[in-house]
Design a protein around this motif. Structure first.
Motif, PDB file in Angstrom:
ATOM      1  N   TYR A 160      37.444  45.004  -0.041  1.00 19.33           N
ATOM      2  CA  TYR A 160      38.607  44.849   0.497  1.00 19.33           C
ATOM      3  C   TYR A 160      38.334  44.448   2.023  1.00 19.33           C
ATOM      4  O   TYR A 160      37.801  45.136   2.741  1.00 19.33           O
ATOM      5  N   ILE A 220      39.178  43.893   6.016  1.00 18.89           N
ATOM      6  CA  ILE A 220      39.853  44.522   6.876  1.00 18.89           C
ATOM      7  C   ILE A 220      40.035  43.395   7.979  1.00 18.89           C
ATOM      8  O   ILE A 220      41.139  43.243   8.379  1.00 18.89           O
ATOM      9  N   LYS A 221      38.818  42.894   8.360  1.00 24.59           N
ATOM     10  CA  LYS A 221      38.849  41.887   9.378  1.00 24.59           C
ATOM     11  C   LYS A 221      37.894  40.753   9.231  1.00 24.59           C
ATOM     12  O   LYS A 221      36.747  40.900   8.738  1.00 24.59           O
ATOM     13  N   GLN A 259      40.095  36.663   2.348  1.00 18.52           N
ATOM     14  CA  GLN A 259      40.546  36.755   3.583  1.00 18.52           C
ATOM     15  C   GLN A 259      40.918  38.116   3.996  1.00 18.52           C
ATOM     16  O   GLN A 259      41.031  38.799   3.190  1.00 18.52           O
ATOM     17  N   GLU A 260      41.529  38.331   5.308  1.00 18.41           N
ATOM     18  CA  GLU A 260      42.153  39.610   5.719  1.00 18.41           C
ATOM     19  C   GLU A 260      43.045  40.136   4.801  1.00 18.41           C
ATOM     20  O   GLU A 260      43.903  39.293   4.363  1.00 18.41           O
ATOM     21  N   ASN A 261      43.345  41.388   4.625  1.00 20.75           N
ATOM     22  CA  ASN A 261      44.050  42.075   3.735  1.00 20.75           C
ATOM     23  C   ASN A 261      44.019  41.524   2.086  1.00 20.75           C
ATOM     24  O   ASN A 261      45.173  41.502   1.568  1.00 20.75           O
ATOM     25  N   GLU A 262      43.041  41.077   1.797  1.00 19.15           N
ATOM     26  CA  GLU A 262      42.717  40.708   0.441  1.00 19.15           C
ATOM     27  C   GLU A 262      41.587  41.337  -0.223  1.00 19.15           C
ATOM     28  O   GLU A 262      40.561  41.908   0.492  1.00 19.15           O
TER      29      GLU A 262
END
Length: 119
Positions: A52, A54-55, A70-73
């Motif tokens: 996962y 985060i950044k 990518q972030e949040n994926e």
């Protein structure tokens, strides 16, 4: 029962490819790691692994394709599938995997760390 602040936990370390355990549930470990550069090709014979982001942006290379997260994926790598994480810039990830998962599967490398610590 204590809540976990991801930003706080990530501020406790700066090295790359060295996951820290931040929680456990139902035989699974929740880990945080900072990644940069290329990891090694490896697989986990008996365990699925979830990344996962985060950044940042993380690429997971497979022999037949590359998946960008990518972030949040997140991406779940099924057991037995050879893969290599690649982070062109620093990436912060949360990993979910069984507690018995070996860091680099059956591969031994200077980046291998099977003695991950709780923070």
């Amino acid at each position: 029962m204590e809540k976990v602040n991801l930003k706080e936990k990530l501020s406790l370390f700066s090295d790359h490819w060295n996951p820290r355990i931040v929680g456990e549930l139902n035989g699974q470990q929740v880990k945080l790691a900072k990644l940069k550069g290329e990891f090694i090709w490896h697989s986990h014979r008996n365990e699925d692994e979830m990344f996962y982001v985060i950044k940042g942006n993380l690429k997971i290379e497979f022999r037949e394709k590359t998946v960008e997260i990518q972030e949040n994926e997140f991406l779940i790598v099924p057991r037995g599938v050879e893969h290599r994480p690649v982070a062109e810039e620093e990436v912060h990830v949360m990993l979910f995997e069984p507690s018995k998962t070996r860091h680099t599967g059956e591969e031994q490398h200077e980046l291998t760390n099977n003695d991950q610590k709780f923070i």
